[in-house]
Design an enzyme around this catalytic site. Structure first.
Site, PDB file in Angstrom:
ATOM      1  N   ASN A  24     -23.392  11.723   9.948  1.00 37.58           N
ATOM      2  CA  ASN A  24     -22.366  10.372  11.327  1.00 37.58           C
ATOM      3  C   ASN A  24     -23.222   8.830   9.905  1.00 37.58           C
ATOM      4  O   ASN A  24     -23.972   8.974  10.561  1.00 37.58           O
ATOM      5  CB  ASN A  24     -23.050  10.295  12.092  1.00 37.58           C
ATOM      6  N   HIS A  74     -13.373  10.341  13.090  1.00 36.96           N
ATOM      7  CA  HIS A  74     -14.803  10.502  12.749  1.00 36.96           C
ATOM      8  C   HIS A  74     -15.798  11.444  13.640  1.00 36.96           C
ATOM      9  O   HIS A  74     -15.399  12.348  14.010  1.00 36.96           O
ATOM     10  CB  HIS A  74     -14.412   9.614  14.267  1.00 36.96           C
ATOM     11  N   CYS A 128     -18.436   3.364  14.941  1.00 31.70           N
ATOM     12  CA  CYS A 128     -17.916   4.225  14.344  1.00 31.70           C
ATOM     13  C   CYS A 128     -16.404   4.384  14.236  1.00 31.70           C
ATOM     14  O   CYS A 128     -15.875   4.617  13.566  1.00 31.70           O
ATOM     15  CB  CYS A 128     -17.875   5.342  15.048  1.00 31.70           C
TER      16      CYS A 128
END
Ligand code: UT7
Length: 328
Positions: free
Chosen positions: A284, A254, A113
């Site tokens: 995500n 993020h 990520c």
């Protein structure tokens, strides 16, 4: 010489997978997913002949058009991804081929990520060194390729997408002004991972039968670390650069969980209206979340010259960090 983002773009697949679609295949519900994560739907790249490199190439072609440059002018391609088309050759080489960027070199960077922020930091070094003039930095993941759609604790979270930025030498006082990246394998390595497909556990009947080619995470543990890590990284950027909440135009975090994003904004003392958020529509997308967000803010003309932006990430590894950009 600092590096500045001079163009942005994004690609998301057309196919939408909603929470209601997931209700039909999993013991879950729209209300739980929205309340616990902020996600309503995500995009899935269904065409089996296409993967991360394709999504990147679409975003990259768009960036070349927007900046009015040819593919031959690109010096370097860096791709932050954990879902490369293949283990090798690098996704960057596949993108180079798709673009015809024959003067570039390139590589993939595995930072999960934080893959995009890590890649941005690396790309900026080549601009700062004065050896490269145009660096294409991409964050992209086809998470549907490593998602176990029978596991409700992960299947609801992830989506597919790609974002790209072009780095070029900045005007004086603009561009990437500060960053601090971290990793902590000691604390993080056992809490979010994909067990098989690497050299430790090559693909076998056993790894397939045991679904070891899918992402697994200990959500609660990662959540606690992410809340602290993202907020600390953001506050560090503010303190180092004497910025208050009022000075920040946008936090671009993020997108793993709306609650983590809100907690970060809270620690920074900024309103949610000043936070780039698209988790509700994309979920995500791992390496793609931050460049997707930047590209959308840019498309909507929300980024003005001189704006102070804070970028933060947290993910597998653990990997995390923060960046301060004065938008050019
Ligand atoms: O991007 C990389 C970094 N990753 C992250 O930052 C993710 C961090 N973690 C999270 O975002 C959250 O931990 C999750 C969204 C993954 C989970 O939310 P949570 O509030 O931590 O839920 P939980 O795991 O504590 O589960 C609460 C309950 C459990 O039931 P019991 O034990 O209380 O009866 C779960 O079994 O919710 C249940 N549950 C679900 N229920 C409906 C778990 N998943 C689901 C589901 N639908 N999909």
């Amino acid at each position: 010489m600092r590096a500045a983002i001079t163009a942005t773009s994004k690609f998301v697949p057309d196919d939408v997978l909603t929470n209601h679609d997931l209700e039909k295949i999993l013991d879950t519900n729209d209300e739980w997913i929205k309340t616990r994560t902020g996600i309503s739907e995500r995009r899935i790249l269904k065409d089996p002949s296409k993967a991360t490199a394709y999504m990147c190439s679409q975003a990259a072609k768009d960036i070349l058009d927007k900046r009015g440059i040819s593919a031959e002018e690109i010096d370097l391609i860096i791709v932050g991804t954990i879902t490369p088309d293949m283990v090798f050759p690098a996704t960057a080489c596949l993108i180079q081929d798709m673009l015809g960027a024959k003067n570039a070199w390139g590589f993939d960077l595995s930072g999960a990520c934080s893959g995009f922020l890590y890649s941005l930091v690396v790309g900026a070094q080549f601009i700062q060194a004065g050896t490269h003039k145009k660096v294409l930095v991409l964050g992209a993941d086809k998470m549907s390729a490593i998602t176990d759609f029978t596991d409700r604790t992960t299947a609801i979270l992830f989506g597919d997408g790609a974002g790209a930025v072009l780095l070029e030498p900045a005007e004086e006082g603009f561009g990437i002004l500060d960053h601090h990246m971290y990793s902590d394998g000691t604390t993080g390595k056992d809490h979010i991972y994909m067990l098989a497909g690497g050299s430790l556990r090559p693909s076998s009947h056993e790894t397939v039968d045991k679904k070891m080619h899918a992402i697994r995470q200990n959500g609660k543990v990662v959540f606690k670390s992410a809340v602290v890590g993202m907020a600390d990284a953001a506050v560090e950027m503010m303190e180092n650069n004497n910025l208050t909440g009022d000075d920040i135009a946008y936090l671009i975090p993020h997108q793993a969980n709306h609650r983590i994003i809100s907690a970060t904004a809270n620690r920074m003392n900024i309103d949610l209206s000043k936070v780039g958020i698209n988790i509700h529509k994309y979920g995500n997308t791992t390496g793609a979340t931050i460049p997707l967000c930047i590209a959308e803010l840019d498309e909507e003309n929300k980024l003005q010259r001189g704006d102070n932006l804070i970028l933060v990430s947290f993910g597998a590894g653990y990997t995390w960090g923060g960046m301060y950009i004065k938008w050019q």
